[in-house]
Enzyme design. Sequence first.
Site, PDB file in Angstrom:
ATOM      1  N   LYS A  11      77.392   3.746  14.457  1.00  0.00           N
ATOM      2  CA  LYS A  11      78.209   4.962  14.488  1.00  0.00           C
ATOM      3  C   LYS A  11      79.572   4.685  15.129  1.00  0.00           C
ATOM      4  O   LYS A  11      80.618   4.968  14.543  1.00  0.00           O
ATOM      5  CB  LYS A  11      77.488   6.070  15.257  1.00  0.00           C
ATOM      6  CG  LYS A  11      78.265   7.372  15.236  1.00  0.00           C
ATOM      7  CD  LYS A  11      77.443   8.528  15.753  1.00  0.00           C
ATOM      8  CE  LYS A  11      78.216   9.819  15.541  1.00  0.00           C
ATOM      9  NZ  LYS A  11      77.451  10.986  15.976  1.00  0.00           N
ATOM     10  N   GLY A  48      94.372   1.770  23.537  1.00  0.00           N
ATOM     11  CA  GLY A  48      95.088   0.617  24.080  1.00  0.00           C
ATOM     12  C   GLY A  48      95.870  -0.110  23.003  1.00  0.00           C
ATOM     13  O   GLY A  48      97.065  -0.290  23.113  1.00  0.00           O
ATOM     14  N   ASN A  51      76.065  -0.650  17.398  1.00  0.00           N
ATOM     15  CA  ASN A  51      76.021   0.800  17.199  1.00  0.00           C
ATOM     16  C   ASN A  51      76.798   1.148  15.933  1.00  0.00           C
ATOM     17  O   ASN A  51      78.022   1.239  15.948  1.00  0.00           O
ATOM     18  CB  ASN A  51      76.637   1.510  18.416  1.00  0.00           C
ATOM     19  CG  ASN A  51      76.520   3.033  18.327  1.00  0.00           C
ATOM     20  OD1 ASN A  51      76.305   3.591  17.241  1.00  0.00           O
ATOM     21  ND2 ASN A  51      76.658   3.694  19.449  1.00  0.00           N
ATOM     22  N   ILE A 101      88.336   1.023  25.739  1.00  0.00           N
ATOM     23  CA  ILE A 101      89.588   1.590  25.212  1.00  0.00           C
ATOM     24  C   ILE A 101      89.334   2.447  23.979  1.00  0.00           C
ATOM     25  O   ILE A 101      90.259   2.872  23.307  1.00  0.00           O
ATOM     26  CB  ILE A 101      90.614   0.480  24.900  1.00  0.00           C
ATOM     27  CG1 ILE A 101      90.047  -0.529  23.897  1.00  0.00           C
ATOM     28  CG2 ILE A 101      91.048  -0.220  26.175  1.00  0.00           C
ATOM     29  CD1 ILE A 101      91.067  -1.542  23.393  1.00  0.00           C
ATOM     30  N   GLY A 102      88.070   2.695  23.708  1.00  0.00           N
ATOM     31  CA  GLY A 102      87.752   3.558  22.573  1.00  0.00           C
ATOM     32  C   GLY A 102      86.646   3.068  21.659  1.00  0.00           C
ATOM     33  O   GLY A 102      86.045   3.861  20.935  1.00  0.00           O
ATOM     34  N   LYS A 117      79.549 -10.348  16.232  1.00  0.00           N
ATOM     35  CA  LYS A 117      80.928 -10.840  16.172  1.00  0.00           C
ATOM     36  C   LYS A 117      81.864  -9.653  16.412  1.00  0.00           C
ATOM     37  O   LYS A 117      81.493  -8.504  16.158  1.00  0.00           O
ATOM     38  CB  LYS A 117      81.235 -11.421  14.793  1.00  0.00           C
ATOM     39  CG  LYS A 117      80.383 -12.609  14.379  1.00  0.00           C
ATOM     40  CD  LYS A 117      80.797 -12.998  12.961  1.00  0.00           C
ATOM     41  CE  LYS A 117      79.957 -14.122  12.398  1.00  0.00           C
ATOM     42  NZ  LYS A 117      80.290 -14.381  10.987  1.00  0.00           N
ATOM     43  N   GLU A 158      89.512  -5.626  14.815  1.00  0.00           N
ATOM     44  CA  GLU A 158      90.707  -6.068  14.103  1.00  0.00           C
ATOM     45  C   GLU A 158      90.404  -6.348  12.635  1.00  0.00           C
ATOM     46  O   GLU A 158      91.280  -6.241  11.781  1.00  0.00           O
ATOM     47  CB  GLU A 158      91.293  -7.318  14.757  1.00  0.00           C
ATOM     48  CG  GLU A 158      91.954  -7.061  16.103  1.00  0.00           C
ATOM     49  CD  GLU A 158      90.984  -7.108  17.262  1.00  0.00           C
ATOM     50  OE1 GLU A 158      89.759  -7.163  17.025  1.00  0.00           O
ATOM     51  OE2 GLU A 158      91.452  -7.090  18.410  1.00  0.00           O
TER      52      GLU A 158
END
Lengths: 327, 744
Positions: free
Chosen positions: B637, B243, B635, B470-471, B705, B709
């Site tokens: 990973k 996205g 997670n 979105i990934g 958090k 980005e």
Amino acid sequence: MELFTYDRASEPATAVKQLGGDARAKLLAGGTNLLDHMKLLVETPSRLIDINPLPLTKIELTDNGVRIGAMVRNSDLAYHQAIRERYPVLSEALLAGATPQIRNMATVGGNLLQRTRCPYFRDITWSCNKRQPGAGCSALDGFNRSHAILGTSDKCIATHPSDMCVAMTALDAIIYIQGARGERTVPINEFYIPYGEDPAKESVLERGELITAVELPKREWFRRSHYLKVRDRASFEFALVSVAAALDVQNNKIAAARLALGGVGTKPWRASEAERALVGAQPGQNAFVEAAKAALQGARPQKHNAFKVELAKRAIVRTLTMVSEST
Amino acid sequence: MDRAELATGKPMDRVDGPLKVTGQARYAAEARLANLCHAVLVTSTIAKGHITEIDSAAAEKAPGVLAVLTHRNAPKQPPLEEIPGTPDPSVGKPLQPLRDAVIRHNGQPVAVVVADTFERALQAATLVQVSYRAEPAETDFDDAATKAAPPTASKSKKSSDQSRGNPDKAFAEAPVQNHATYSIPAEHHNAMEPHATVAEWDGSKLTLYDKTQGVDVVRQHAAKALGIPTEGIRVISPFVGGGFGSGLRAWPHVFLAALAARVVRCPVKLVLTRGQMFTGTGFRPHAVQRVAVAATRDGTLTGIRHDVTSQTSTYEEYTESILEPTLQLYACPNIQTRYLLARMNVNTPGSMRGPGEATGIFALECALDELAVKLGIDPIELRLRNHADKDPQSGRPWSSKSLKECYEQGAARFGWSKRDPTPRSMHDGRLLVGYGMASATWPTHRRPASAQVRLQANGKAIVRSATSDIGPGTYTSMTQIAADALGLPVSLVRFELGDTRFPLAPVEGGSMTVASVGSAVYEAARAVHDEILKLASGDKDSPLHRAAADQIGAAKGRLFLKANEARGEQIADILRRHSKDAVEITREAKPGPEAEQYAMRAFGAHFVEVRVDPDLGMVRVARVVSAMAAGKIINPKTAGSQAIGGIVGGLGMALEEETIHDPRNGRVVNANLADYHVPVNADIPEIDAFFVDERDDHVNPVGAKGMAELALVGVAPAVANAVFHATGKRVRDLPITLDKLLEI
């Protein structure tokens, strides 16, 4: 994409006949360039003649050198042992081009006829003398960072995009062409023609003719050759400047030199003046700088590509240095 | 529960991985519907003016063509307004193509051709002849910037023009200053999956299969654009192939697909071409920033002035948080920020990979580096001397902050101490070597979100929320959160998303999904768990009869007494005994007063080593070390993968990405993936992205958090600073292409 009819040819003579009989027919080899252009409506052939069945897929060692069939795939040629050993500049150039997937499809004959990446050529909403002779050139006043500085005219400044052809130009390749009246051969440096009134005319290949093979002459010193490609990213990217060079050094004197440039010319650019400057000189920075100056003497930069003049000079010096330092 | 048994905090493979690698995950354009028709857009070739004539006769007669929609024959569209609370700009009106003859940007849809096959629609689209009356357009950024004006005051967004302290006095007195202008070009998302919509009507009800980062936003927009109630619309989007912000709004093609489907009375699929995504779905706006920094000789920041001029369209005011990091990153007492908009004949820009902050931090962190050089102070030391122990803008304490640890641990892993501060002093053969660093920060967002947890008698749980993946691995992280809260193994939990029939969730953007949706999943799951405990402790047949909630543990689908783990029973047995098919609870989780009590941001530090060819100007990144602290990592990973992806995006921004508009008509000249450069594998070096331990008890119930980005923001200035260190040349205009490094 426009509707078209699809034929296949399994013999060169058949292909030549089919091609000659239809003014809007096109040959389909790897398709890596033509199909893109058809999707963009840059090419709208009425007929595709698929020449993938042609028996032109051999790489043969001959008395004269190496003969490469026109349907040899770029990757097969790049990894061929004789090419890697005798003409390393060609193997390096091929592997610097495109991606493995494209190289697996692209052919030698197709690559000789690869068309420019000029964005104004590829977007049919712009006027372009290559697509529509007389329409005007949008690149002259457009974004022309990638465009040519050598061999340009006020009709067209489109860069020839190939890597392979640059190496072949340095290697004095001979192109074998079959037409309705038989076979002829053209040295690669005479195969491409400067842009005249009609920039759509890019080579001496006539309608109805088929490239069947390329021959590389046998010269021991071509083993000392190198291809340098300068570009905006490490792979899958056209050259801003590329250099193919070979040197024959005898007793610390340059006996013969070959130098060709990519990314800067409207055709694969043989730097003959530079070669003349090199012959007889002692290999080293001074001679290479002089050669670089000679090569770029006629450069005519545009608004966004002035950097290419200096970049090409430095790339020439670097390439010649690497060749002369190689063993 | 024993920490060792928790799923959260542990690396876990993507639960949707097998579906994706085997091709079974079905994306928007892959919706399989009977009688599916295909739509292709015809787009404008001028930037501003009017359509004078459209000749669609030839296209209409072409084989297989069902309809050619233009502004003259398209169904009437009610006027569209911006929707508050969505990523829409707060000022302006969304573009509604085919509603009038006005052209507002090059590439604007002017006709939709629908045919029985994609190929026929594509071919017929070439037959549509459009004539225009072109008008002088704002297509040159520098020209438009001379007329730039502040954004219109809006109620919903605070102004970016802020001032604290006395900047004039600070600059009048500061002995060391740096004044410079930085620019970034327009950039496009270029996710792998193209934007696509499949629209299917059933009477007055509409189903949209769409590539989106938020099904609810699409539903709200479609309702307004088509003049139908939201209840009549279902939006489905289970998988998204990248996205990067482009799917945060519903773009015009979504409504055009629905209009076309209404006209031809068949489901219609509309897929944007790669080229059309350069004008149809937003982009990071071109921005020019003037940054001045002032300091005392010991490196104490005394003043910052940060002005930006950024582009927007003529019909909407798109602004982003370019200036916010400047207000919060350093303990500088005197700051002034100013935002101007250059209105241009482009489609409206939008959020892209760290929107705003990536742009602002590029300029700020380069300015800090320039200041460090002037002061002769190590760049990390300069940042440490100006560390903001509390939020310098609001004065509030941070909910947590581990920036110092990021500097320290990142520098250690990178080997920063080996850096000779003198530019051009480090070599590797003929190549110049440069080390650069920059700080990173990203605000911790959270929005109200809902989730439903259904624990079934077979012991399995289904968890649902209308969020997106979105990934980043939302399917997986939500599975982990739910499993822990229910005391189930992850294998017994299934998480479903991407359907407006599920409880509402915000768009997946700004890295707020774990905080927002994760909190809702957690609270719904805990409520279900409490319900089961109540059943057990009130049941005299249960070994847990009369046990208090805090005496009961849960793991692997079983409840037990903490004091005597042998005493317990399967959750499924409790449900069965009570003849319940399932316990199902939906919960909405909202941010609490913590946002008023604490300032919340994630922080990090990026370290980059570059090699630069001194003759040819070619820059290659040799390695990246990124230290990030973002609270609890659900997670490691998938978060690690996300971090690597973000860093790659940052490298693209630094060295390669640039959308070129031809000012003669505003047309994008590199609208394809060969000429618009994103990094290829060969450009990407070893990336060491790691998370610094951070516990945050204030941000939200899950303690996480947003981090996506964070991995991108700050990479571009770290590269630029490394290039300066390598070459002594300061490139302030992205991307740093080799021509900018040739000393001619």
